[in-house]
Every structure is written in C-alpha cells, then in structure tokens.
Design a protein around this motif. Sequence first.
Motif, PDB file in Angstrom:
ATOM      1  N   GLY A  42      -5.518  11.657  22.577  1.00  0.00           N
ATOM      2  CA  GLY A  42      -5.168  10.973  21.332  1.00  0.00           C
ATOM      3  C   GLY A  42      -6.151  11.287  20.224  1.00  0.00           C
ATOM      4  N   PHE A  43      -7.433  11.313  20.568  1.00  0.00           N
ATOM      5  CA  PHE A  43      -8.465  11.671  19.582  1.00  0.00           C
ATOM      6  C   PHE A  43      -8.263  13.101  19.090  1.00  0.00           C
ATOM      7  CE2 PHE A  43     -12.769  13.747  19.279  1.00  0.00           C
ATOM      8  CZ  PHE A  43     -12.985  13.399  17.950  1.00  0.00           C
ATOM      9  N   SER A  46      -5.579  13.099  16.604  1.00  0.00           N
ATOM     10  CA  SER A  46      -6.004  12.516  15.323  1.00  0.00           C
ATOM     11  C   SER A  46      -6.856  13.485  14.521  1.00  0.00           C
ATOM     12  CB  SER A  46      -6.778  11.212  15.561  1.00  0.00           C
ATOM     13  OG  SER A  46      -8.074  11.470  16.088  1.00  0.00           O
ATOM     14  N   LEU A  52       0.692  14.763  17.823  1.00  0.00           N
ATOM     15  CA  LEU A  52       0.720  13.521  18.588  1.00  0.00           C
ATOM     16  C   LEU A  52       1.964  13.454  19.468  1.00  0.00           C
ATOM     17  CD1 LEU A  52      -0.400  10.709  19.252  1.00  0.00           C
ATOM     18  CD2 LEU A  52       0.801   9.841  17.235  1.00  0.00           C
ATOM     19  N   LEU A 156      -2.239   6.445  21.984  1.00  0.00           N
ATOM     20  CA  LEU A 156      -2.280   5.818  20.661  1.00  0.00           C
ATOM     21  C   LEU A 156      -3.606   5.092  20.420  1.00  0.00           C
ATOM     22  CD1 LEU A 156       1.338   4.389  20.233  1.00  0.00           C
ATOM     23  CD2 LEU A 156       0.358   6.495  19.293  1.00  0.00           C
ATOM     24  N   TYR A 159      -5.961   7.747  19.513  1.00  0.00           N
ATOM     25  CA  TYR A 159      -5.588   8.245  18.171  1.00  0.00           C
ATOM     26  C   TYR A 159      -6.121   7.293  17.104  1.00  0.00           C
ATOM     27  CZ  TYR A 159      -2.571  10.233  14.520  1.00  0.00           C
ATOM     28  OH  TYR A 159      -2.090  10.834  13.373  1.00  0.00           O
ATOM     29  N   ALA A 160      -5.975   5.976  17.341  1.00  0.00           N
ATOM     30  CA  ALA A 160      -6.406   4.980  16.357  1.00  0.00           C
ATOM     31  C   ALA A 160      -7.926   4.882  16.267  1.00  0.00           C
ATOM     32  CB  ALA A 160      -5.813   3.620  16.704  1.00  0.00           C
ATOM     33  N   GLY A 162     -10.161   7.231  17.069  1.00  0.00           N
ATOM     34  CA  GLY A 162     -10.825   8.467  16.651  1.00  0.00           C
ATOM     35  C   GLY A 162     -12.042   8.767  17.496  1.00  0.00           C
ATOM     36  N   TRP A 165     -13.078   6.823  20.707  1.00  0.00           N
ATOM     37  CA  TRP A 165     -12.133   6.768  21.824  1.00  0.00           C
ATOM     38  C   TRP A 165     -12.770   6.371  23.160  1.00  0.00           C
ATOM     39  CZ3 TRP A 165     -12.685   9.677  26.171  1.00  0.00           C
ATOM     40  CH2 TRP A 165     -13.531  10.790  26.105  1.00  0.00           C
TER      41      TRP A 165
END
Length: 205
Positions: A42-43, A46, A52, A156, A159-160, A162, A165
Amino acid sequence: MSAIEWVDGLMDTLGAPGAGVAIALENLFPPLPSEAILPLAGFAASAGRMSLLAVLLWTTAGSVAGALALYGVGALLGRDRTVAIAARLPLVKVSDIERTEAWFRRHGTKAVFLGRMIPIFRSLVSVPAGVERMPLPVFLGLTTLGSALWNTAFVLAGYALGENWPEVTRLVSAYSTVVLVAAALTVVAFFGLRLSRRPGADTAP
C-alpha cells in the motif's frame, strides 16, 4: 537481507505482480507475514511505484493461488492418510479426528471465509478443506472474498499511512500474539484433559 527488504526488492522488479508472488508464498510459508507485506505494498502504491487497484487485484490473486496449493495438498493427502498420520500422534484418538470432520462438514464454509482473516489459520484452513473435498467453486469463492477483505484493509491502511506503514504491522502483531496464545492454551487444555482421562490417572498413591 531481511524478508521485508526482499519483498520490497521483488516489488521494485516486478511491480504489483511481485506483491502477489510474495502473498502467494506467505500462504505456504506463514513466517513471511501478510501483515507486513500488504501495508508495504500500500505504501508503494501511495508513492506512485504501482497502481493501487493493481496491488489489490494481484495480492488477492496471490492469496487464492497459495490457498489453492494448500487445498491441493489436503486433497492429495486424503482422509485415510490424514487419519493414519493423526492416529500415530500421542494422545490423539481417531474419534477426535471424526469429530473434527463432522464439525468441518457443518461449519466448513464459515471456517474457510473467516479463517482468511486469522493469522496462521488463514493458511492452514485450506488443508482440511482439501481433505474434505469442499466443492472447488465454493472454496475459491469463499477464499477470494475473505482474502479480498483482509488484503484491502491492510493495503489501504498502508496507503493512508504512507511512510508510517510499519504502525499497521505493530498493531497486528499484538493481535497475532493473542491468537497464537489462545491457540496454544487450547492445545494445552486438550492434552491436559486427555492425560487426566488416561487409565490410572486418578489412582490414589
């Protein structure tokens, strides 16, 4: 090189398919934790290293591929071999295996679906599904849905968060520890009960 560095390099080389390969291997080798691979992927998404959507699709495909391999192991092993192996284990009775089989026949669909969201068991649950020859379309459907939910949550989160993580991994490590301790206590209780029922266990000195 650590496992995480290896996975990061694999994603650098292959992109999102590299994350899928890592997750497929995680099913076969649980010490390679999805709780670290998925937030890392996810990171990476991002940071623009991969899409994604591609990460979500490839990691789910990897989960299904790994689970299918373990289903195949269970199917090849079969009931007779499984019972024969279990019967050789100390304090394990064939009746225990039969009760487990009966439980899986009643609750197998829930076990496969929910098991995809429990560390360690998310891989192991595919083996009894193969032994019991759960219909393959049912197994694949439940595995895909359970894996997609688990993977999406962790991808996710990474991802959020960053660069932060690793926080996801730390939180889930605590959850994993609780699950493993509960499983260990269950095993100890089972064997303790079995020992207490052995002939002569309650004989006064």
